[in-house]
Design an enzyme around this catalytic site. Structure first.
Site, PDB file in Angstrom:
ATOM      1  N   HIS A   1       0.839  -1.193   0.000  1.00 30.91           N
ATOM      2  CA  HIS A   1       0.000   0.000   0.000  1.00 30.91           C
ATOM      3  C   HIS A   1       0.881   1.252   0.000  1.00 30.91           C
ATOM      4  O   HIS A   1       1.298   1.727   1.062  1.00 30.91           O
ATOM      5  CB  HIS A   1      -0.904   0.015   1.227  1.00 30.91           C
ATOM      6  CG  HIS A   1      -1.822  -1.164   1.324  1.00 30.91           C
ATOM      7  ND1 HIS A   1      -1.387  -2.425   1.685  1.00 30.91           N
ATOM      8  CD2 HIS A   1      -3.157  -1.272   1.101  1.00 30.91           C
ATOM      9  CE1 HIS A   1      -2.415  -3.261   1.686  1.00 30.91           C
ATOM     10  NE2 HIS A   1      -3.494  -2.588   1.326  1.00 30.91           N
TER      11      HIS A   1
ATOM     12  N   GLU B   1     -17.034  -2.872  25.274  1.00 32.08           N
ATOM     13  CA  GLU B   1     -16.281  -4.127  25.364  1.00 32.08           C
ATOM     14  C   GLU B   1     -15.126  -4.182  24.377  1.00 32.08           C
ATOM     15  O   GLU B   1     -14.014  -4.622  24.735  1.00 32.08           O
ATOM     16  CB  GLU B   1     -17.229  -5.327  25.120  1.00 32.08           C
ATOM     17  CG  GLU B   1     -18.214  -5.590  26.242  1.00 32.08           C
ATOM     18  CD  GLU B   1     -19.503  -4.809  26.083  1.00 32.08           C
ATOM     19  OE1 GLU B   1     -20.453  -5.073  26.835  1.00 32.08           O
ATOM     20  OE2 GLU B   1     -19.558  -3.928  25.195  1.00 32.08           O
TER      21      GLU B   1
ATOM     22  N   ARG C   1     -18.247 -16.566  39.895  1.00 27.95           N
ATOM     23  CA  ARG C   1     -17.907 -15.147  39.987  1.00 27.95           C
ATOM     24  C   ARG C   1     -17.530 -14.766  41.424  1.00 27.95           C
ATOM     25  O   ARG C   1     -16.702 -13.886  41.631  1.00 27.95           O
ATOM     26  CB  ARG C   1     -19.051 -14.276  39.477  1.00 27.95           C
ATOM     27  CG  ARG C   1     -20.317 -14.276  40.325  1.00 27.95           C
ATOM     28  CD  ARG C   1     -21.429 -13.483  39.659  1.00 27.95           C
ATOM     29  NE  ARG C   1     -21.816 -14.088  38.399  1.00 27.95           N
ATOM     30  CZ  ARG C   1     -22.659 -13.514  37.540  1.00 27.95           C
ATOM     31  NH1 ARG C   1     -23.164 -12.320  37.797  1.00 27.95           N
ATOM     32  NH2 ARG C   1     -22.985 -14.125  36.422  1.00 27.95           N
TER      33      ARG C   1
ATOM     34  N   PRO D   1      -5.800  -4.744  11.602  1.00 26.93           N
ATOM     35  CA  PRO D   1      -7.253  -4.578  11.699  1.00 26.93           C
ATOM     36  C   PRO D   1      -7.558  -3.128  12.058  1.00 26.93           C
ATOM     37  O   PRO D   1      -7.185  -2.660  13.137  1.00 26.93           O
ATOM     38  CB  PRO D   1      -7.645  -5.540  12.834  1.00 26.93           C
ATOM     39  CG  PRO D   1      -6.498  -6.482  12.972  1.00 26.93           C
ATOM     40  CD  PRO D   1      -5.283  -5.695  12.591  1.00 26.93           C
TER      41      PRO D   1
END
Length: 413
Positions: free
Chosen positions: A25, A407, A353, A114
């Protein structure tokens, strides 16, 4: 300083690398070479002879497909990356992969490719700087005082993770984060307006960022605006750089064709002639550019030596803090860590948990550099470290991070 000659050298190293590989690129490196040259020649604080210097500035190339930009910069700056490495771009087993890889190429701070991932990584680095500074700095010894710089593209800003990370950066007031937005209006499919018409200035102003704009090919203006960005004391800065993809190419500049394919032998020669370089030479570096980067490297070595002297004085004056610094940077674990952990009776079942919460509290007491957080789920997942405080806007002493419902950003940061 002849920034323009340095920028054109970087452009053409990228062009030659992509052409030799027949893959890559070239457009983005050509369009951002001016910013990168000004940053590396004058503003970025790092030490090629000591790449792991804790107080170095960080540079993140979030659009990792433009990796020849970074490799050219690292070679010129004096890292252990040879001209032969540049000539082996995208070849099997080389240290110059198509996308930058952390721990493979000296000077690469994080693996990117990414789109958007590097945006979150850069926010994490800026957050780490703020947390370290609050823990370890003393009035007479500012051993943590560095910036995180980065380049982001239109593709990065289209990705949702960039919104998550940048919104949190603005909320926290990470003023030592400075990003250059390569606003070239081109994607691989054509013009960005095929799918993208965001008002980037208003978007980032809504995130509580300091937003500046500049001609991305005016080196003097880029120098001034980087100086201005460093003067900001309460907000991250986005520099919107108005650039031309493939800058320097006489026939392809501004076109999507430069995004993800070699220019071709004829256009490579025409580009070199257009920029005043010998058309027949490949990977050519003028002596003046070598001298420019060598002078900068010597100045940076002096900065590193001065920091080392300051840190040695700090170590003598604050031995307990120095030991905590060593433990955090070397990821040292306490002896007999298992003995610190709670014991569970299999005959007395409990929610995982709750068991995890008990383990986390024990680890928090035994590992002072352990930090963590959740995406607005701490009361449910029980990930809060009791008594350890929270990270908040311009307050970084705590050990619990509140990511909000972000998240993907949480993972990248």
């Amino acid at each position: 300083m002849n920034f323009a000659l340095a920028a054109n050298t970087i452009r053409l190293l990228a062009v030659d690398g992509v052409q030799a590989a027949n893959s890559g690129h070239p457009g983005m490196p050509m369009g951002t070479a001016d910013f990168a040259a000004v940053l590396f020649v004058k503003h970025l604080k790092h030490c090629p002879a000591n790449p792991a210097w804790p107080d170095r500035d960080r540079f993140v190339l979030s659009p990792g497909h433009g990796s020849m930009l970074l490799y050219s910069l690292l070679h010129l700056a004096g890292y252990d990356l040879t001209l032969a490495d540049l000539q082996a771009f995208r070849q099997w087993g080389s240290r110059t992969a198509g996308h930058p890889e952390y721990a493979v190429t000296p000077g690469v701070e994080t693996s990117t490719g990414p789109l958007g991932q590097g945006c979150g990584n850069a926010v994490g680095m800026a957050l780490a700087e703020a947390m370290l500074a609050e823990r370890f700095n003393r009035p007479e010894a500012q051993i943590v005082d560095h910036y995180t710089y980065g380049i982001c593209s239109d593709g990065d800003l289209m990705e949702g993770v960039s919104h998550e990370a940048f919104a949190l950066a603005g909320h926290l007031g990470l003023h030592k984060l400075i990003l250059f937005y390569d606003n070239n209006h081109i994607t691989i499919e054509g013009a960005t307006n095929l799918a993208y018409s965001d008002d980037v200035r208003r978007r980032f102003e809504g995130y509580h960022w300091n937003v500046l704009e500049v001609d991305g090919h005016d080196c003097a203006a880029l120098d001034q605006i980087l100086t201005q960005a460093r003067q900001e004391t309460s907000r991250p800065t986005l520099i919107i750089g108005h650039t031309c993809i493939g800058q320097g190419s006489p026939n392809l500049a501004g076109q999507a064709a430069t995004h993800g394919a070699p220019l071709g032998a004829a256009e490579v020669a025409a580009t070199k002639k257009n920029l005043g370089f010998p058309p027949e030479q490949t990977f050519f570096i003028p002596d003046e550019v070598r001298a420019l980067f060598n002078a900068r490297r010597q100045a940076l070595q002096t900065m590193f030596d001065e920091w080392t002297a300051t840190f040695n004085q700090y170590r003598a004056a604050h031995p307990q803090q120095a030991r905590a610094w060593d433990a955090a940077h070397l990821l040292q674990l306490p002896d007999k860590l298992e003995a610190c952990l709670p014991k569970f009776d299999p005959a007395k079942p409990q929610a995982t948990r709750n068991a995890s919460h008990s383990v986390l509290q024990a680890l928090a007491g035994s590992i002072p550099y352990l930090v963590g957080g959740s995406a607005d789920l701490a009361p449910s997942t029980r990930t809060y470290m009791e008594g350890q405080g929270s990270i908040a806007p311009r307050a970084f002493q705590g050990r619990n991070l509140h990511f909000g419902v972000r998240e993907h950003g949480m993972g990248a940061i």
